[in-house]
Write a protein that holds these residues in place. Structure first.
Motif, PDB file in Angstrom:
ATOM      1  N   THR A  99      -8.546  28.585  11.070  1.00 22.79           N
ATOM      2  CA  THR A  99      -7.987  29.150  12.309  1.00 22.79           C
ATOM      3  C   THR A  99      -6.812  30.071  11.975  1.00 22.79           C
ATOM      4  O   THR A  99      -6.646  31.122  12.604  1.00 22.79           O
ATOM      5  N   SER A 100      -6.011  29.709  10.971  1.00 20.88           N
ATOM      6  CA  SER A 100      -4.845  30.544  10.622  1.00 20.88           C
ATOM      7  C   SER A 100      -5.290  31.912  10.105  1.00 20.88           C
ATOM      8  O   SER A 100      -4.645  32.931  10.366  1.00 20.88           O
ATOM      9  N   GLN A 101      -6.420  31.926   9.384  1.00 22.43           N
ATOM     10  CA  GLN A 101      -6.944  33.197   8.863  1.00 22.43           C
ATOM     11  C   GLN A 101      -7.401  34.095  10.027  1.00 22.43           C
ATOM     12  O   GLN A 101      -7.144  35.300  10.031  1.00 22.43           O
ATOM     13  N   VAL A 102      -8.054  33.489  11.000  1.00 17.77           N
ATOM     14  CA  VAL A 102      -8.493  34.245  12.181  1.00 17.77           C
ATOM     15  C   VAL A 102      -7.278  34.833  12.884  1.00 17.77           C
ATOM     16  O   VAL A 102      -7.230  36.034  13.200  1.00 17.77           O
ATOM     17  N   ASP A 103      -6.257  33.987  13.101  1.00 16.28           N
ATOM     18  CA  ASP A 103      -5.060  34.450  13.820  1.00 16.28           C
ATOM     19  C   ASP A 103      -4.391  35.601  13.073  1.00 16.28           C
ATOM     20  O   ASP A 103      -3.917  36.556  13.692  1.00 16.28           O
ATOM     21  N   ILE A 147      -4.828  43.407  13.390  1.00 11.78           N
ATOM     22  CA  ILE A 147      -5.596  44.421  14.138  1.00 11.78           C
ATOM     23  C   ILE A 147      -4.799  44.882  15.355  1.00 11.78           C
ATOM     24  O   ILE A 147      -4.670  46.071  15.626  1.00 11.78           O
ATOM     25  N   LEU A 148      -4.222  43.914  16.085  1.00 12.52           N
ATOM     26  CA  LEU A 148      -3.484  44.282  17.295  1.00 12.52           C
ATOM     27  C   LEU A 148      -2.237  45.097  16.965  1.00 12.52           C
ATOM     28  O   LEU A 148      -1.839  45.982  17.729  1.00 12.52           O
ATOM     29  N   GLU A 149      -1.641  44.812  15.808  1.00 14.71           N
ATOM     30  CA  GLU A 149      -0.445  45.582  15.422  1.00 14.71           C
ATOM     31  C   GLU A 149      -0.809  46.985  14.971  1.00 14.71           C
ATOM     32  O   GLU A 149      -0.088  47.937  15.217  1.00 14.71           O
ATOM     33  N   GLU A 150      -1.948  47.100  14.276  1.00 16.33           N
ATOM     34  CA  GLU A 150      -2.297  48.415  13.704  1.00 16.33           C
ATOM     35  C   GLU A 150      -2.851  49.393  14.742  1.00 16.33           C
ATOM     36  O   GLU A 150      -2.622  50.593  14.647  1.00 16.33           O
ATOM     37  N   PHE A 151      -3.589  48.863  15.724  1.00 17.85           N
ATOM     38  CA  PHE A 151      -4.264  49.774  16.659  1.00 17.85           C
ATOM     39  C   PHE A 151      -3.691  49.594  18.063  1.00 17.85           C
ATOM     40  O   PHE A 151      -3.367  48.472  18.453  1.00 17.85           O
ATOM     41  N   ASP A 152      -3.605  50.689  18.799  1.00 17.93           N
ATOM     42  CA  ASP A 152      -3.067  50.549  20.159  1.00 17.93           C
ATOM     43  C   ASP A 152      -4.181  50.298  21.173  1.00 17.93           C
ATOM     44  O   ASP A 152      -3.967  50.234  22.363  1.00 17.93           O
ATOM     45  N   LYS A 153      -5.396  50.170  20.682  1.00 15.10           N
ATOM     46  CA  LYS A 153      -6.531  49.918  21.575  1.00 15.10           C
ATOM     47  C   LYS A 153      -7.390  48.815  20.953  1.00 15.10           C
ATOM     48  O   LYS A 153      -7.434  48.691  19.725  1.00 15.10           O
ATOM     49  N   LEU A 154      -8.055  48.053  21.786  1.00 13.95           N
ATOM     50  CA  LEU A 154      -8.942  47.028  21.223  1.00 13.95           C
ATOM     51  C   LEU A 154     -10.052  47.701  20.416  1.00 13.95           C
ATOM     52  O   LEU A 154     -10.516  48.788  20.776  1.00 13.95           O
ATOM     53  N   VAL A 203     -12.895  36.233  15.263  1.00 21.65           N
ATOM     54  CA  VAL A 203     -11.968  37.353  15.479  1.00 21.65           C
ATOM     55  C   VAL A 203     -12.322  38.084  16.765  1.00 21.65           C
ATOM     56  O   VAL A 203     -11.455  38.420  17.569  1.00 21.65           O
ATOM     57  N   SER A 204     -13.616  38.289  17.003  1.00 26.79           N
ATOM     58  CA  SER A 204     -14.012  39.020  18.214  1.00 26.79           C
ATOM     59  C   SER A 204     -13.617  38.235  19.471  1.00 26.79           C
ATOM     60  O   SER A 204     -13.250  38.822  20.486  1.00 26.79           O
ATOM     61  N   LEU A 205     -13.654  36.916  19.397  1.00 23.44           N
ATOM     62  CA  LEU A 205     -13.256  36.094  20.551  1.00 23.44           C
ATOM     63  C   LEU A 205     -11.744  36.105  20.745  1.00 23.44           C
ATOM     64  O   LEU A 205     -11.252  36.189  21.882  1.00 23.44           O
ATOM     65  N   MET A 206     -11.021  36.015  19.632  1.00 20.81           N
ATOM     66  CA  MET A 206      -9.569  35.866  19.749  1.00 20.81           C
ATOM     67  C   MET A 206      -8.865  37.187  20.065  1.00 20.81           C
ATOM     68  O   MET A 206      -7.685  37.193  20.378  1.00 20.81           O
ATOM     69  N   LEU A 207      -9.596  38.296  19.979  1.00 24.37           N
ATOM     70  CA  LEU A 207      -8.996  39.575  20.385  1.00 24.37           C
ATOM     71  C   LEU A 207      -8.874  39.664  21.906  1.00 24.37           C
ATOM     72  O   LEU A 207      -8.117  40.471  22.430  1.00 24.37           O
ATOM     73  N   THR A 208      -9.625  38.854  22.609  1.00 24.12           N
ATOM     74  CA  THR A 208      -9.564  38.928  24.085  1.00 24.12           C
ATOM     75  C   THR A 208      -9.097  37.617  24.724  1.00 24.12           C
ATOM     76  O   THR A 208      -9.024  37.528  25.941  1.00 24.12           O
ATOM     77  N   ASN A 209      -8.815  36.613  23.920  1.00 20.95           N
ATOM     78  CA  ASN A 209      -8.365  35.340  24.478  1.00 20.95           C
ATOM     79  C   ASN A 209      -6.981  35.008  23.929  1.00 20.95           C
ATOM     80  O   ASN A 209      -6.759  35.092  22.721  1.00 20.95           O
ATOM     81  N   LYS A 210      -6.074  34.649  24.827  1.00 23.61           N
ATOM     82  CA  LYS A 210      -4.674  34.403  24.440  1.00 23.61           C
ATOM     83  C   LYS A 210      -4.529  33.156  23.574  1.00 23.61           C
ATOM     84  O   LYS A 210      -5.364  32.263  23.625  1.00 23.61           O
ATOM     85  N   GLY A 211      -3.439  33.095  22.819  1.00 20.38           N
ATOM     86  CA  GLY A 211      -3.149  31.907  22.027  1.00 20.38           C
ATOM     87  C   GLY A 211      -3.785  31.989  20.656  1.00 20.38           C
ATOM     88  O   GLY A 211      -4.143  33.073  20.182  1.00 20.38           O
ATOM     89  N   GLY A 212      -3.919  30.815  20.003  1.00 15.50           N
ATOM     90  CA  GLY A 212      -4.455  30.778  18.649  1.00 15.50           C
ATOM     91  C   GLY A 212      -5.861  30.205  18.634  1.00 15.50           C
ATOM     92  O   GLY A 212      -6.284  29.522  19.575  1.00 15.50           O
ATOM     93  N   ILE A 272      -5.776  37.822  11.003  1.00 12.76           N
ATOM     94  CA  ILE A 272      -6.568  39.066  11.104  1.00 12.76           C
ATOM     95  C   ILE A 272      -6.398  39.689  12.491  1.00 12.76           C
ATOM     96  O   ILE A 272      -6.208  40.896  12.638  1.00 12.76           O
ATOM     97  N   VAL A 273      -6.439  38.840  13.518  1.00 13.54           N
ATOM     98  CA  VAL A 273      -6.282  39.343  14.891  1.00 13.54           C
ATOM     99  C   VAL A 273      -4.914  40.003  15.060  1.00 13.54           C
ATOM    100  O   VAL A 273      -4.792  41.107  15.621  1.00 13.54           O
ATOM    101  N   LYS A 274      -3.884  39.364  14.538  1.00 10.98           N
ATOM    102  CA  LYS A 274      -2.513  39.905  14.657  1.00 10.98           C
ATOM    103  C   LYS A 274      -2.435  41.272  13.981  1.00 10.98           C
ATOM    104  O   LYS A 274      -1.911  42.235  14.549  1.00 10.98           O
TER     105      LYS A 274
END
Ligand code: NAD
Ligand code: ZN
Length: 364
Positions: free
Chosen positions: A77-81, A87-94, A113-122, A83-85
């Motif tokens: 789960t930490s690895q997913v979080d 991606i969100l920091e690097e790009f201004d769009k999903l 990763v695809s799920l956690m880009l649109t769902n809040k939390g970890g 990667i998501v972080k």
């Protein structure tokens, strides 16, 4: 007739392309799915180096990004979080989509990763059943080793701080899968066997389970027969033909457990994985080797396959466990209630006591 939700309404992969060289079509498939300037993020198993023909054929356009990921350890789960972080920091769009190219580990990572880009939390907040409430972004699965069925399933298995458990949801399933048997070229023999046996064990556990129904049986029997063709029978199929067969066995095995469940081997293997980091395929083999009381025919055939391919199945893993480790292993295994109920029936708790499970683990 009663109107209730007794029967589950399962999602399936809506689009799939199969065939030797079909990987070359990826770019044209993705072109239709690009959303504005949202990049495609390719998560690629680092078994493929940057000069491999697989990586060279990935067309990065605009701001697309390729990330190599290691499958040495199963996804966390930490690895997913992380990667998501990033991606969100690097790009201004999903992103327009996430493409996972690898075995079950990388495909599960891509799903998560695809799920956690649109769902809040970890990611750990969503380990369980149907906790995801928001649709994921578009995601594509491209297996490079066959057996897990991760390419068709509605789960992505993650190790988290307190449990090893999948994010099971209707949004987890891939939007697109590319099945190209040529991508299986280069899989090390032992790993080919362990992951292939994951498929065989899916079939046995589904076909021998109490949850069996015509839907699961139809897929399970096909996958079981394909496994025999690939791993046991003497026949004239070439290695290349066997890769296509194994790829479809994995698919059908995954479809079979979708509408039933796995059983004893998987429950116990999850315990091994959580405490000792034993990987899924080999962990299943280690456990299954000792399950003749539960799956006599399946285990006998498994042993013939092991002998035929001269694969080493480790033993003695649990002989030196601390008391705490053993307790954790038992807790993790017993927490997988649907698996036990499928294997042993509704009264499973009176059959699989902690003492019984301990006596089984000690042998392994
Ligand atoms: P894997 O993804 O862990 O890969 C095994 C090894 O094979 C790795 O070292 C990888 O780098 C290598 N590899 C992969 N493709 C290769 C290729 N073409 N050439 C050379 N090397 C290659 O193995 P797996 O058994 O496919 O996946 C195990 C994972 O799948 C576990 O994390 C397990 O929890 C998960 N799983 C998921 C589901 C599901 O439904 N989501 C079902 C079963 C298992
Ligand atoms: Zn499995």
């Amino acid at each position: 007739m009663s109107v209730n939700n007794e029967y589950r309404n399962f999602p399936m992969v809506p689009r799939v392309v199969f065939g030797k060289g079909s990987f070359n079509q990826l770019s044209s498939i993705l072109d239709l799915k690009r959303e504005g300037n949202g990049p495609f993020i390719f998560l690629v198993d680092d078994a493929f180096d940057k000069n491999s023909s697989v990586v060279k054929r990935i067309e990065l356009k605009y701001n697309d990004k390729l990330l190599f990921v290691s499958a040495e350890e199963e996804p966390k789960t930490s690895q997913v979080d992380a990667i998501v972080k990033d991606i969100l920091e690097e790009f201004d769009k999903l992103p327009s989509g996430i493409i996972g190219i690898g075995g079950g580990s990388v495909m599960d990572l891509a799903k998560a990763v695809s799920l956690m880009l649109t769902n809040k939390g970890g990611a750990a907040d969503y380990q369980g059943w149907d906790l995801i409430k928001t649709k994921s972004i578009y995601h594509v699965g491209i297996p490079t080793i066959s057996g897990t069925g991760a390419e068709v399933s509605r789960t992505c298995v993650l190790s988290g701080p307190v449990r090893k458990l999948g994010i099971n949801s209707d949004y987890t399933t891939f939007d697109q899968v590319v099945l190209d048997p040529l991508l299986l070229d280069g899989v090390p023999k032992n790993q080919w066997f362990y992951t292939g046996m994951d498929c065989f064990i899916h079939c046995v556990e589904s076909l021998e389970g109490t949850f069996l129904n015509d839907f699961s049986q139809s897929y399970g029997e096909k996958a079981y027969d394909l496994c025999l063709e690939v791993f046991l029978e003497e026949n004239d199929f070439t290695e290349e033909e066997k890769r296509g067969k194994l790829m479809m066995a994995s698919w059908h095995g995954g479809m079979s457990i979708a509408y039933s469940q796995v059983g004893v081997a998987h429950a116990m293997s999850y315990g091994l994985g959580f405490v000792l980091g034993t990987k899924h395929g080999i962990g299943n083999c280690i456990v299954f080797n000792y399950l003749e009381d539960y799956y006599p025919e399946g285990v006998a055939i498994f042993k013939k396959m092991v002998a035929k391919h001269q694969v080493d199945i480790p033993t003695g893993l649990c002989s030196d466990l601390t008391e705490e480790q053993m307790e954790t292993m038992i807790n993790v295994a017993l927490s997988l209630e649907p698996l036990w109920e499928n294997a042993l029936g509704k009264e499973w708790k009176s059959i699989m006591t902690r003492e019984k499970l301990r006596s089984m683990y000690i042998k392994m």
